[in-house]
Design an enzyme around this catalytic site. Sequence first.
Site, PDB file in Angstrom:
ATOM      1  N   TYR A 122       0.916  -1.112   0.013  1.00  0.00           N
ATOM      2  CA  TYR A 122       0.098  -0.046   0.150  1.00  0.00           C
ATOM      3  C   TYR A 122       0.905   1.448  -0.013  1.00  0.00           C
ATOM      4  O   TYR A 122       1.729   1.517   0.900  1.00  0.00           O
ATOM      5  CB  TYR A 122      -0.853   0.082   1.381  1.00  0.00           C
ATOM      6  CG  TYR A 122      -1.816   1.210   1.165  1.00  0.00           C
ATOM      7  CD1 TYR A 122      -3.093   0.995   0.439  1.00  0.00           C
ATOM      8  CD2 TYR A 122      -1.570   2.273   1.369  1.00  0.00           C
ATOM      9  CE1 TYR A 122      -4.080   1.994   0.370  1.00  0.00           C
ATOM     10  CE2 TYR A 122      -2.255   3.327   1.380  1.00  0.00           C
ATOM     11  CZ  TYR A 122      -3.813   3.295   0.907  1.00  0.00           C
ATOM     12  OH  TYR A 122      -4.748   4.316   0.719  1.00  0.00           O
ATOM     13  N   GLN A 183     -10.892   0.490   0.844  1.00  0.00           N
ATOM     14  CA  GLN A 183     -11.482  -0.267   0.021  1.00  0.00           C
ATOM     15  C   GLN A 183     -10.031  -1.177  -0.871  1.00  0.00           C
ATOM     16  O   GLN A 183     -10.295  -2.386  -1.119  1.00  0.00           O
ATOM     17  CB  GLN A 183     -12.345   0.307  -1.018  1.00  0.00           C
ATOM     18  CG  GLN A 183     -11.487   1.614  -1.747  1.00  0.00           C
ATOM     19  CD  GLN A 183     -11.602   2.860  -1.058  1.00  0.00           C
ATOM     20  OE1 GLN A 183     -11.941   2.858  -0.049  1.00  0.00           O
ATOM     21  NE2 GLN A 183     -11.637   4.067  -1.935  1.00  0.00           N
ATOM     22  N   ASN A 206      -3.078   6.428   6.139  1.00  0.00           N
ATOM     23  CA  ASN A 206      -3.598   7.049   7.410  1.00  0.00           C
ATOM     24  C   ASN A 206      -4.347   6.261   8.326  1.00  0.00           C
ATOM     25  O   ASN A 206      -4.266   5.213   8.300  1.00  0.00           O
ATOM     26  CB  ASN A 206      -4.701   8.247   6.628  1.00  0.00           C
ATOM     27  CG  ASN A 206      -5.847   7.589   5.959  1.00  0.00           C
ATOM     28  OD1 ASN A 206      -6.187   6.259   6.001  1.00  0.00           O
ATOM     29  ND2 ASN A 206      -6.470   8.135   5.098  1.00  0.00           N
ATOM     30  N   SER A 229       2.893   9.208  11.332  1.00  0.00           N
ATOM     31  CA  SER A 229       4.518   8.968  11.256  1.00  0.00           C
ATOM     32  C   SER A 229       5.142   9.514  12.493  1.00  0.00           C
ATOM     33  O   SER A 229       4.518  10.618  13.053  1.00  0.00           O
ATOM     34  CB  SER A 229       5.222   9.537  10.130  1.00  0.00           C
ATOM     35  OG  SER A 229       6.354   9.201   9.841  1.00  0.00           O
ATOM     36  N   GLN A 251       9.265  14.127   8.749  1.00  0.00           N
ATOM     37  CA  GLN A 251       8.069  13.291   9.459  1.00  0.00           C
ATOM     38  C   GLN A 251       6.890  14.111   9.534  1.00  0.00           C
ATOM     39  O   GLN A 251       5.658  13.645   9.305  1.00  0.00           O
ATOM     40  CB  GLN A 251       8.595  12.786  10.653  1.00  0.00           C
ATOM     41  CG  GLN A 251       9.649  11.864  10.345  1.00  0.00           C
ATOM     42  CD  GLN A 251       9.525  10.606   9.588  1.00  0.00           C
ATOM     43  OE1 GLN A 251       8.516   9.987   9.276  1.00  0.00           O
ATOM     44  NE2 GLN A 251      10.508  10.518   8.608  1.00  0.00           N
ATOM     45  N   HIS A 254       4.488  14.539   6.698  1.00  0.00           N
ATOM     46  CA  HIS A 254       3.669  13.486   6.186  1.00  0.00           C
ATOM     47  C   HIS A 254       1.991  13.828   6.623  1.00  0.00           C
ATOM     48  O   HIS A 254       1.160  13.483   5.830  1.00  0.00           O
ATOM     49  CB  HIS A 254       3.808  12.125   7.044  1.00  0.00           C
ATOM     50  CG  HIS A 254       5.060  11.590   6.328  1.00  0.00           C
ATOM     51  ND1 HIS A 254       6.299  12.303   6.201  1.00  0.00           N
ATOM     52  CD2 HIS A 254       5.326  10.239   5.882  1.00  0.00           C
ATOM     53  CE1 HIS A 254       7.279  11.302   5.813  1.00  0.00           C
ATOM     54  NE2 HIS A 254       6.519  10.241   5.398  1.00  0.00           N
ATOM     55  N   GLU A 319       8.216   5.090  16.365  1.00  0.00           N
ATOM     56  CA  GLU A 319       8.447   4.356  15.192  1.00  0.00           C
ATOM     57  C   GLU A 319       9.848   4.351  14.546  1.00  0.00           C
ATOM     58  O   GLU A 319      10.324   3.472  14.018  1.00  0.00           O
ATOM     59  CB  GLU A 319       7.511   4.740  14.084  1.00  0.00           C
ATOM     60  CG  GLU A 319       7.597   4.229  12.783  1.00  0.00           C
ATOM     61  CD  GLU A 319       6.688   4.730  11.890  1.00  0.00           C
ATOM     62  OE1 GLU A 319       6.458   4.254  10.671  1.00  0.00           O
ATOM     63  OE2 GLU A 319       6.071   5.907  11.883  1.00  0.00           O
ATOM     64  N   HIS A 320      10.226   5.659  14.463  1.00  0.00           N
ATOM     65  CA  HIS A 320      11.596   5.927  14.107  1.00  0.00           C
ATOM     66  C   HIS A 320      12.562   6.690  15.033  1.00  0.00           C
ATOM     67  O   HIS A 320      12.026   7.669  15.878  1.00  0.00           O
ATOM     68  CB  HIS A 320      11.637   6.963  12.856  1.00  0.00           C
ATOM     69  CG  HIS A 320      10.880   6.392  11.408  1.00  0.00           C
ATOM     70  ND1 HIS A 320       9.896   7.104  11.331  1.00  0.00           N
ATOM     71  CD2 HIS A 320      11.331   5.377  10.798  1.00  0.00           C
ATOM     72  CE1 HIS A 320       9.317   6.306  10.336  1.00  0.00           C
ATOM     73  NE2 HIS A 320      10.219   5.377   9.850  1.00  0.00           N
TER      74      HIS A 320
END
Length: 328
Positions: A122, A183, A206, A229, A251, A254, A319-320
């Site tokens: 994705y 979807q 998202n 993010s 970041q 984003h 996350e980072h």
Amino acid sequence: EKEFERYLLKVEDRMTLEDGPLERGVRSILEKVRRQGDRALLHYTQVYDRIRLRTDQLLLGPDAVREAYGQIPKDFLRTLKKSARRIRRFHSLSGRDLSEEWTERGIHLKKVFLPLERIGIYVPGGKASYPSTVLMAAVPAKAAGVKEIVMVTPPRKGGVHPSLLVAADLAGVDRIFQAGGVQAIGALAYGTETLPRVDKIVGPGNRYVATAKRMVFGTVDIDMVAGPSEIVIVSDEKTPPSYLAADLISQAEHDERALSILITPFQGLGEKVRAEIKRQLSLLKRRRIARESLDQRGAILIVKSLVQAMEIVNRIAPEHLELAVSKP
């Protein structure tokens, strides 16, 4: 200070806030895609992306990819090729022959790693274009020996961004579909008449996409529930403030809900980074999103020592994480 601890508690609790109405909406879309296939996929594409597609327009042909090479700057193409080469080299370090054998008293044990048959990537395409996501998701899969890589990305009025198409070609993506949102996750998880069912879905999105991935986990494997993010940087006085500011902004741009935090024992450095962020934001196309993210959720935390900085990093579990220090 009290405000310091209050902020940290708020950051620690960022993943615990559930959105009931959002989950109900996501579940409804997934169920419709599971039962109605392409029909539901095209319906929600028109509703949420405001683009009317026919079934035969979902899959992008090789001509679109070839044309994309002429639509991006040559220096950017060189950057994409260099990035793909570095990522491929890193992931080839693990090697493919990872089997282990052991025999004891007639018992023969063997551990074998087998690549997945098909994965789905994705790639967000709503607020910005992320060719780096394509490379970081597809190149490791190719290096691991995954047989087929399918990519989905939301359609746009001007067509899928050429940088995404070029990155997909360089990374070895086999099929590219114009589909996004909940979807698209449903289509990858359950399969439709046009989109194939995959073994694993990877890539960020998202909160709707993240919720959808969490809900289809079990029917299909996923990498993680990613987004919004996040970055936490721990820095000493030796890192240029302009570098730190750029990485925090990278970041923040984003999403308005992104989290960017600098932790340092040096107040002077914090003040220089704050000034540098202000300067760089004035030059940024996406400054409104980045500024809102930094104003609402970002912080520069001044601590007593690098030891305390790492204690706070472990509380946040970002996350980072960047260790911009002389002895990482």
